[in-house]
Write a protein that holds these residues in place. Structure first.
Motif, PDB file in Angstrom:
ATOM      1  N   VAL A 121       0.837  -1.202   0.000  1.00 39.55           N
ATOM      2  CA  VAL A 121       0.000   0.000   0.000  1.00 39.55           C
ATOM      3  C   VAL A 121       0.870   1.249   0.000  1.00 39.55           C
ATOM      4  N   HIS A 122       1.940   1.223   0.784  1.00 38.73           N
ATOM      5  CA  HIS A 122       2.858   2.369   0.816  1.00 38.73           C
ATOM      6  C   HIS A 122       3.469   2.606  -0.563  1.00 38.73           C
ATOM      7  N   ASP A 123       3.822   1.542  -1.269  1.00 41.74           N
ATOM      8  CA  ASP A 123       4.371   1.681  -2.624  1.00 41.74           C
ATOM      9  C   ASP A 123       3.362   2.346  -3.554  1.00 41.74           C
ATOM     10  N   ASP A 124       2.103   1.875  -3.510  1.00 43.38           N
ATOM     11  CA  ASP A 124       1.069   2.465  -4.365  1.00 43.38           C
ATOM     12  C   ASP A 124       0.873   3.946  -4.069  1.00 43.38           C
ATOM     13  N   LEU A 125       0.913   4.302  -2.780  1.00 41.02           N
ATOM     14  CA  LEU A 125       0.660   5.681  -2.378  1.00 41.02           C
ATOM     15  C   LEU A 125       1.916   6.540  -2.423  1.00 41.02           C
ATOM     16  N   SER A 126       2.966   5.968  -2.977  1.00 42.99           N
ATOM     17  CA  SER A 126       4.197   6.733  -3.227  1.00 42.99           C
ATOM     18  C   SER A 126       4.506   6.804  -4.717  1.00 42.99           C
ATOM     19  N   THR A 127       3.711   6.070  -5.531  1.00 43.48           N
ATOM     20  CA  THR A 127       3.952   6.017  -6.985  1.00 43.48           C
ATOM     21  C   THR A 127       2.678   6.357  -7.756  1.00 43.48           C
ATOM     22  N   GLY A 128       1.805   5.371  -7.978  1.00 44.11           N
ATOM     23  CA  GLY A 128       0.613   5.570  -8.797  1.00 44.11           C
ATOM     24  C   GLY A 128      -0.327   6.644  -8.272  1.00 44.11           C
ATOM     25  N   PHE A 129      -0.469   6.739  -6.960  1.00 38.18           N
ATOM     26  CA  PHE A 129      -1.290   7.764  -6.309  1.00 38.18           C
ATOM     27  C   PHE A 129      -0.463   8.296  -5.139  1.00 38.18           C
ATOM     28  N   PRO A 130       0.488   9.203  -5.409  1.00 37.45           N
ATOM     29  CA  PRO A 130       1.566   9.517  -4.458  1.00 37.45           C
ATOM     30  C   PRO A 130       1.165  10.438  -3.309  1.00 37.45           C
ATOM     31  N   LEU A 131       0.239   9.990  -2.477  1.00 35.17           N
ATOM     32  CA  LEU A 131      -0.218  10.804  -1.356  1.00 35.17           C
ATOM     33  C   LEU A 131       0.898  11.097  -0.363  1.00 35.17           C
ATOM     34  N   PHE A 132       1.765  10.112  -0.128  1.00 32.09           N
ATOM     35  CA  PHE A 132       2.864  10.341   0.817  1.00 32.09           C
ATOM     36  C   PHE A 132       3.761  11.469   0.326  1.00 32.09           C
ATOM     37  N   THR A 133       4.013  11.521  -0.959  1.00 29.29           N
ATOM     38  CA  THR A 133       4.848  12.588  -1.533  1.00 29.29           C
ATOM     39  C   THR A 133       4.104  13.918  -1.515  1.00 29.29           C
ATOM     40  N   MET A 134       2.858  13.923  -1.941  1.00 29.49           N
ATOM     41  CA  MET A 134       2.072  15.160  -2.004  1.00 29.49           C
ATOM     42  C   MET A 134       1.935  15.814  -0.637  1.00 29.49           C
ATOM     43  N   LEU A 135       1.617  15.008   0.378  1.00 29.95           N
ATOM     44  CA  LEU A 135       1.331  15.571   1.697  1.00 29.95           C
ATOM     45  C   LEU A 135       2.578  15.905   2.498  1.00 29.95           C
ATOM     46  N   SER A 136       3.741  15.557   1.981  1.00 30.07           N
ATOM     47  CA  SER A 136       4.987  15.897   2.675  1.00 30.07           C
ATOM     48  C   SER A 136       5.178  17.411   2.777  1.00 30.07           C
ATOM     49  N   HIS A 137       4.422  18.164   1.979  1.00 34.40           N
ATOM     50  CA  HIS A 137       4.541  19.629   1.994  1.00 34.40           C
ATOM     51  C   HIS A 137       3.734  20.262   3.125  1.00 34.40           C
ATOM     52  N   LEU A 196      -6.039 -10.539   2.542  1.00 28.12           N
ATOM     53  CA  LEU A 196      -7.303 -10.837   1.898  1.00 28.12           C
ATOM     54  C   LEU A 196      -7.107 -11.011   0.398  1.00 28.12           C
ATOM     55  N   ARG A 197      -7.945 -11.839  -0.199  1.00 23.17           N
ATOM     56  CA  ARG A 197      -7.936 -11.998  -1.651  1.00 23.17           C
ATOM     57  C   ARG A 197      -8.862 -10.950  -2.246  1.00 23.17           C
ATOM     58  N   SER A 198      -8.262  -9.924  -2.826  1.00 26.81           N
ATOM     59  CA  SER A 198      -9.025  -8.857  -3.443  1.00 26.81           C
ATOM     60  C   SER A 198      -8.197  -8.329  -4.615  1.00 26.81           C
ATOM     61  N   ALA A 199      -8.246  -7.044  -4.917  1.00 30.81           N
ATOM     62  CA  ALA A 199      -7.519  -6.514  -6.073  1.00 30.81           C
ATOM     63  C   ALA A 199      -6.889  -5.172  -5.728  1.00 30.81           C
ATOM     64  N   ALA A 200      -5.721  -4.907  -6.315  1.00 30.51           N
ATOM     65  CA  ALA A 200      -5.084  -3.606  -6.176  1.00 30.51           C
ATOM     66  C   ALA A 200      -5.803  -2.614  -7.104  1.00 30.51           C
ATOM     67  N   PRO A 201      -5.731  -1.303  -6.821  1.00 33.16           N
ATOM     68  CA  PRO A 201      -6.437  -0.318  -7.644  1.00 33.16           C
ATOM     69  C   PRO A 201      -5.835  -0.168  -9.039  1.00 33.16           C
ATOM     70  N   PRO A 202      -6.548   0.483  -9.963  1.00 28.06           N
ATOM     71  CA  PRO A 202      -6.069   0.617 -11.344  1.00 28.06           C
ATOM     72  C   PRO A 202      -4.720   1.312 -11.474  1.00 28.06           C
ATOM     73  N   TYR A 203      -4.385   2.210 -10.550  1.00 26.31           N
ATOM     74  CA  TYR A 203      -3.122   2.949 -10.637  1.00 26.31           C
ATOM     75  C   TYR A 203      -1.965   2.225  -9.955  1.00 26.31           C
ATOM     76  N   SER A 204      -2.216   1.040  -9.418  1.00 21.40           N
ATOM     77  CA  SER A 204      -1.148   0.274  -8.777  1.00 21.40           C
ATOM     78  C   SER A 204      -0.221  -0.334  -9.827  1.00 21.40           C
ATOM     79  N   PRO A 205       1.097  -0.313  -9.616  1.00 22.30           N
ATOM     80  CA  PRO A 205       2.029  -0.963 -10.542  1.00 22.30           C
ATOM     81  C   PRO A 205       1.787  -2.465 -10.676  1.00 22.30           C
ATOM     82  N   HIS A 206       1.110  -3.070  -9.690  1.00 22.54           N
ATOM     83  CA  HIS A 206       0.842  -4.507  -9.753  1.00 22.54           C
ATOM     84  C   HIS A 206      -0.653  -4.786  -9.750  1.00 22.54           C
TER      85      HIS A 206
END
Length: 234
Positions: free
Chosen positions: A45-61, A92-102
């Protein structure tokens, strides 16, 4: 949520993410004035939110942004803001979001559930807002819980196409529909003693209409529908 600690703040002291889906994470943007904020999530999840939907990067400001606390699936963790609770994550068996690298290459940790235990009373909550399949290990966790807060996204597996708003089925999106053989309602029948609550309900789901036959079926089965401000005591 108030009161906060300052004029521009939030009363939220800690955040746990089950996945990196847009509907589970966009709210972090509205909490930017309350940063820094402690966030617990898996490395996926941290990878997704640092790449495809980079909330961690955006909110660092904003005041240092989000402070990541890693979740390791199946390893208990505690949160200082609520010392009376123990959190046990599980894959859980589910799916990563569309913007996830995987997106089409599932990894353990893309989606998790939680057992939250009140250490004072011993009460346990099973929480799984994204749930695509139920196996024996998951059933055992559910049997041990006093309250089940589970995926209520769709009533029919093909609901999106029925409503003319999409083509993908619930299972393709990582959600177990309520109705039909092997559906969530059939799964919940095995737990007559516990409180059973549906959450993460899509706006196509007929259970949102309190006068619908589907809502009446939930009432007959003693299954509740989550609502804003719901309080659960264990």
């Amino acid at each position: 949520m108030q009161p906060g600690r300052a004029l521009r703040d939030t009363g939220i002291a800690a955040i746990v993410l089950m996945d990196s889906q847009i509907d589970h994470t966009t709210g972090l943007l509205s909490l930017r004035e309350g940063c820094p904020l402690d966030v617990w999530c898996t490395d996926m999840v941290h990878d997704d939110l640092s790449t495809g939907f980079p909330l961690f990067t955006m909110l660092s400001h904003w005041n240092g942004g989000l402070h990541w606390n890693p979740i390791e699936p199946s390893r208990d963790f505690a949160i200082p803001a609520c010392p009376g609770l123990r959190f046990t994550p599980f894959v859980l068996r589910s799916a990563a979001p569309p913007y996830s690298p995987h997106r089409h290459d599932p990894h353990p940790g893309d989606n998790i559930g939680l057992v939250i235990e009140d250490l004072r009373t011993g009460g346990k909550l099973f929480y799984a807002p994204g749930l695509g399949a139920v196996d024996d290990a998951l059933l055992a966790r559910m049997h041990a819980a006093d309250c089940l807060l589970v995926d209520g996204t769709l009533w029919h597996d093909d609901e999106m196409s029925r409503r003319g708003v999409g083509t993908r089925t619930g299972r393709q999106m990582g959600h177990l529909a309520q109705s039909g053989a092997g559906g969530m309602l059939e799964v919940l029948e095995a737990f007559p003693a516990q409180r059973k609550i549906l959450t993460h309900i899509n706006n196509t789901n007929p259970i949102l209409d309190e006068d619908s036959p589907e809502r009446a079926e939930l009432a007959r089965r003693q299954v509740e529908v989550a609502f804003d401000g719901m309080s659960i005591e264990l």
